[in-house]
Write an enzyme that holds these catalytic residues in place. Structure first.
Site, short mmCIF file in Angstrom:
data_model
loop_
_atom_site.label_atom_id
_atom_site.label_comp_id
_atom_site.label_asym_id
_atom_site.label_seq_id
_atom_site.Cartn_x
_atom_site.Cartn_y
_atom_site.Cartn_z
N GLU A 1 19.68 -2.93 19.96
CA GLU A 1 19.81 -3.98 20.98
C GLU A 1 19.07 -5.26 20.62
O GLU A 1 19.52 -6.36 20.95
CB GLU A 1 19.32 -3.45 22.33
CG GLU A 1 20.12 -2.26 22.87
CD GLU A 1 19.71 -0.92 22.28
OE1 GLU A 1 18.74 -0.88 21.50
OE2 GLU A 1 20.38 0.09 22.58
N PHE B 1 17.89 -1.70 28.29
CA PHE B 1 17.85 -2.02 26.86
C PHE B 1 18.18 -3.49 26.55
O PHE B 1 17.99 -3.93 25.43
CB PHE B 1 18.80 -1.08 26.10
CG PHE B 1 18.57 0.37 26.44
CD1 PHE B 1 17.28 0.90 26.44
CD2 PHE B 1 19.62 1.19 26.80
CE1 PHE B 1 17.06 2.23 26.78
CE2 PHE B 1 19.41 2.53 27.13
CZ PHE B 1 18.13 3.05 27.13
N ARG C 1 26.12 1.09 38.03
CA ARG C 1 26.96 2.21 37.57
C ARG C 1 27.74 2.82 38.73
O ARG C 1 28.86 3.29 38.57
CB ARG C 1 26.04 3.27 36.96
CG ARG C 1 26.74 4.59 36.67
CD ARG C 1 25.76 5.58 36.02
NE ARG C 1 26.46 6.78 35.61
CZ ARG C 1 26.42 7.93 36.29
NH1 ARG C 1 25.70 8.03 37.39
NH2 ARG C 1 27.07 8.99 35.86
N ASP D 1 20.32 10.46 34.85
CA ASP D 1 19.64 10.17 33.57
C ASP D 1 18.13 10.04 33.77
O ASP D 1 17.35 10.24 32.84
CB ASP D 1 20.19 8.89 32.93
CG ASP D 1 21.35 9.19 31.97
OD1 ASP D 1 21.59 10.38 31.69
OD2 ASP D 1 22.00 8.24 31.51
N ARG E 1 30.16 -2.65 37.32
CA ARG E 1 30.40 -2.64 35.87
C ARG E 1 31.90 -2.69 35.58
O ARG E 1 32.34 -3.27 34.59
CB ARG E 1 29.76 -1.42 35.20
CG ARG E 1 30.28 -0.11 35.68
CD ARG E 1 29.74 1.06 34.87
NE ARG E 1 29.91 2.30 35.58
CZ ARG E 1 30.04 3.49 35.00
NH1 ARG E 1 30.00 3.59 33.69
NH2 ARG E 1 30.17 4.58 35.71
C1 LIG Z 1 17.55 2.26 23.16
C2 LIG Z 1 18.72 3.01 23.64
N1 LIG Z 1 19.94 2.45 23.56
C3 LIG Z 1 21.02 3.12 24.02
C4 LIG Z 1 20.89 4.35 24.59
C5 LIG Z 1 22.10 5.09 25.15
N2 LIG Z 1 22.47 6.22 24.31
C6 LIG Z 1 22.08 7.48 24.61
S1 LIG Z 1 22.57 8.61 23.48
C7 LIG Z 1 23.33 7.41 22.54
C8 LIG Z 1 24.03 7.79 21.28
C9 LIG Z 1 23.14 8.55 20.37
O1 LIG Z 1 23.79 8.93 19.19
P1 LIG Z 1 23.01 9.81 18.14
O2 LIG Z 1 21.68 9.21 17.91
O3 LIG Z 1 23.86 10.00 16.97
O4 LIG Z 1 22.75 11.15 18.94
P2 LIG Z 1 23.51 12.57 18.83
O5 LIG Z 1 24.80 12.38 18.12
O6 LIG Z 1 22.59 13.45 18.08
O7 LIG Z 1 23.68 13.02 20.25
C10 LIG Z 1 23.18 6.16 23.14
C11 LIG Z 1 23.74 4.90 22.63
C12 LIG Z 1 19.59 4.90 24.66
N3 LIG Z 1 19.35 6.09 25.22
N4 LIG Z 1 18.53 4.22 24.17
#
Ligand SMILES: Cc1ncc(C[n+]2csc(CCOP(=O)(O)OP(=O)(O)O)c2C)c(N)n1
Ligand SMILES: [Mg+2]
Lengths: 280, 312
Positions: free
Chosen positions: B58, B83, B167, B117, B10
């Protein structure tokens, strides 16, 4: 609720925060920020609101909970442990090989987890499906779900909400953890979902906006949710990401990284102090 | 064994993207709230006006990229493998592959080595999903040198490409000097006459290490790095089958639908040959440190040696 009750819940929420810090520290990874912002509402749900039985996690007549923002698993695990679903001491096995506490909730291995989540946007659909099924079965069980404010950028969320109001799922309560942070930054700067309350209303939900760390407000809102007939209920929880640990509050980088030893000590000290004040 | 430099592919992706960005103003980058961890943030630093955060959305991102490509831009689109290939599969099929849009789908965090994860993020099905799409080029590079070259080759190629990155920091074993990458061409890394291991991604280095051990046990093992799963270098596979008579495939992906099955399909029709498929055996992963998981799931040189010994 009485001030006695309130204090008890606040003490539990504080212990839940400790569990979040201990488990992510032990794992050396995980998501403390969004776990801490959800700690209060999760505590209220499992200790006061929901009809559940830790001795019988799969009881058919229980209320259901789906953590749509699955990365906040440390908060859910800490609440389930405090509630007696499994030993609190197991929290430190989080994310390790052989542990039933997976990085994201997994319903097939963890008692008390109603749905596997982790891919954002899908949990709310599953929750709506549960609510519909329970209605078909003429059960009075309710379904609760929590989404992130970044998560609601997923189109599927809005498909789920449309579905929920179309089928008048008044047994469904959708909560948005509005901490205004996601991974790449402030939610309004990355891809604004605002105004969240207006959008939820436009999709047919009854909506209110409350302080997501105020247990009295949470209680009142969930009470109104139960009284509301004919439509799903939406609660926008105004929260602080990292709430309860000073150096994590409103700091985006604490989304997905664990405290190191020194940071762990500081966080635990702060939380112990909060606990002492509450227990006085 | 000498200490080897380790770089996650990556990182290679982010670095190559930045270099390309300086050369080609029509390159744009789309990301879904993962700019830092997919390393598109490296590009964003130099070209903030050409980096578009799509938020956690996505499906929209992939189809929007398709639209941008029709106006002459070259979008590189990133999120985790789960995703991009997973969540947005149908957008990739109907809005990118079918209209033959010049979109480069750059997926990071593929496979079991995502680690802690857990299963929800450990995508071991992406190659299978992408391989079935007509006209989609599918590339899974093995190290930093190959990954950077593959990103450039993807840009040069006109049409949809799926690139898979990891990763985990993995050993860099290619020499930069004189290295060239060609889409659709496999690479023989070790000669051999008794058996061939065809691998891609982080399993290539494992295969090279396994070949060295097997050599000492008197088994002459050919190692082929098959970074491009589609189009498959059929000639190279068929020659290996004819000349060594036994094939082991090795990939950090489900044994269903990936490199292993691509090789099996070819051989079944053109040169029936015994094959063993090393990969994720039709199970979901779970949380744990990446290196531990790779061992547990048999994605190691040791396991390749065992498999080879039982195969002879
Ligand atoms: C479909 C999908 N896309 C991307 C991710 C990666 N990801 C995990 S947490 C996150 C951010 C989440 O932000 P938010 O919904 O505001 O959560 P919080 O601030 O409550 O932790 C992302 C992009 C994922 N888990 N699932
Ligand atoms: Mg948020």
């Amino acid at each position: 609720m009485t001030s006695e009750e309130l204090k008890k819940l606040q003490i539990t929420a504080c212990k839940v925060r400790m569990g979040i810090i201990e488990s992510t520290h032990a794992a050396a990874c995980g998501h403390p920020g969004g776990s801490l912002s959800s700690a209060d509402v999760l505590t209220y749900l499992y200790f006061k609101e929901m009809r559940v039985n830790p001795q019988e996690p799969n009881w058919a007549d229980r209320d259901r909970f789906v953590l749509s923002k699955g990365h906040a698993a440390p908060a859910l695990y800490a609440v389930l442990a405090e509630r007696g679903y499994f030993p609190v001491s197991d929290l430190t096995t989080l994310r390790k090989v052989g542990s039933y506490l997976q990085g994201h909730p997994c319903r097939s291995v963890t008692p008390g987890i109603d749905m596997s989540t982790g891919s954002l946007g899908q949990g709310v659909s599953a929750a709506a499906g549960m609510a519909l099924a329970l209605k078909c079965q003429k059960k009075d069980s309710r379904v609760y779900t929590i989404l992130g404010d970044g998560e609601i950028q997923e189109g599927e969320v809005w498909e789920a909400l449309m579905f929920a109001s179309h089928y008048h799922l008044d047994n469904l309560c959708v909560m948005i953890d509005n901490n205004n942070l996601q991974i790449d930054g402030w939610v309004n700067e990355v891809m604004s979902p605002y105004p969240i309350d207006e959008k939820l209303k436009a999709f047919g939900l009854e909506v209110e906006v409350i302080d997501g760390h105020d247990l009295n407000q949470i209680e009142a809102a969930l009470g109104r949710a139960r009284q509301t007939k004919g439509k799903p209920y939406g609660i926008v929880l105004k929260t602080v990401k990292g709430k309860g640990v000073s150096y994590m509050e409103n700091v985006g980088s604490w989304h997905g990284k664990a405290p190191d030893d020194r940071q762990f000590e500081q966080a635990m000290q702060e939380l112990k102090k909060s606990l002492e004040v509450l227990e006085k | 064994m000498s200490e080897q430099k380790r770089i996650a592919t990556r990182d290679s992706y982010g670095n190559a993207l930045k270099e390309l960005g300086h050369l080609h103003p029509e390159i744009v980058v789309l990301d879904a709230d993962l700019a830092d961890t997919t390393r598109t943030g490296i590009f964003k630093k130099d070209f903030p006006e050409r980096h578009f955060d799509c938020g956690i959305a996505e499906q929209n991102m992939l189809a929007a990229a398709a639209g941008m490509s029709t106006c002459g831009l070259v979008p590189f689109v990133s999120s985790f493998a789960m995703f991009t290939a997973g969540r947005a599969y149908e957008q990739v099929r109907n809005s990118i592959a079918y209209p033959r849009c010049n979109v480069k789908i750059c997926a990071t965090h593929a496979g079991i080595s995502v680690g802690e994860d857990g299963a929800s993020h450990q995508c071991c099905e992406d190659i299978a999903l992408m391989r079935t799409l007509p006209g989609m080029v599918v590339i899974c590079p093995a190290d930093d040198v190959e990954a950077r070259a593959a990103v450039k080759a993807a840009y040069e190629y006109e049409g949809p490409v799926y690139l898979r990155f990891g990763r985990l920091a993995v050993p860099v074993f290619h020499e930069e000097e004189g290295y060239t990458f060609q889409i659709g061409k496999g690479e023989v890394l070790h000669p051999g006459t008794d058996l061939t291991i065809i691998a891609n991604g982080l399993m290539v280095k494992e295969a090279v290490d396994a070949a060295a051990v097997l050599e000492q046990k008197g088994i002459s093992t050919r190692v082929i790095n098959m970074a491009t799963v589609k189009p498959l270098d059929e000639e190279l596979v068929l020659a290996a089958a004819r000349e060594t008579g036994r094939i082991i495939t090795a990939e950090e992906h489900s044994v269903i639908g990936g490199l292993g099955e691509a090789v099996c399909s070819l051989l079944a029709e053109k040169c029936p040959t015994p094959v063993r498929r090393v990969g994720v055996q039709d199970v979901f992963g779970h949380s744990g440190p990446a290196l531990e998981l790779l061992k547990e799931f048999g994605l190691s040189a040791e396991h390749l040696v065992e498999e080879a010994l039982s195969f002879m």
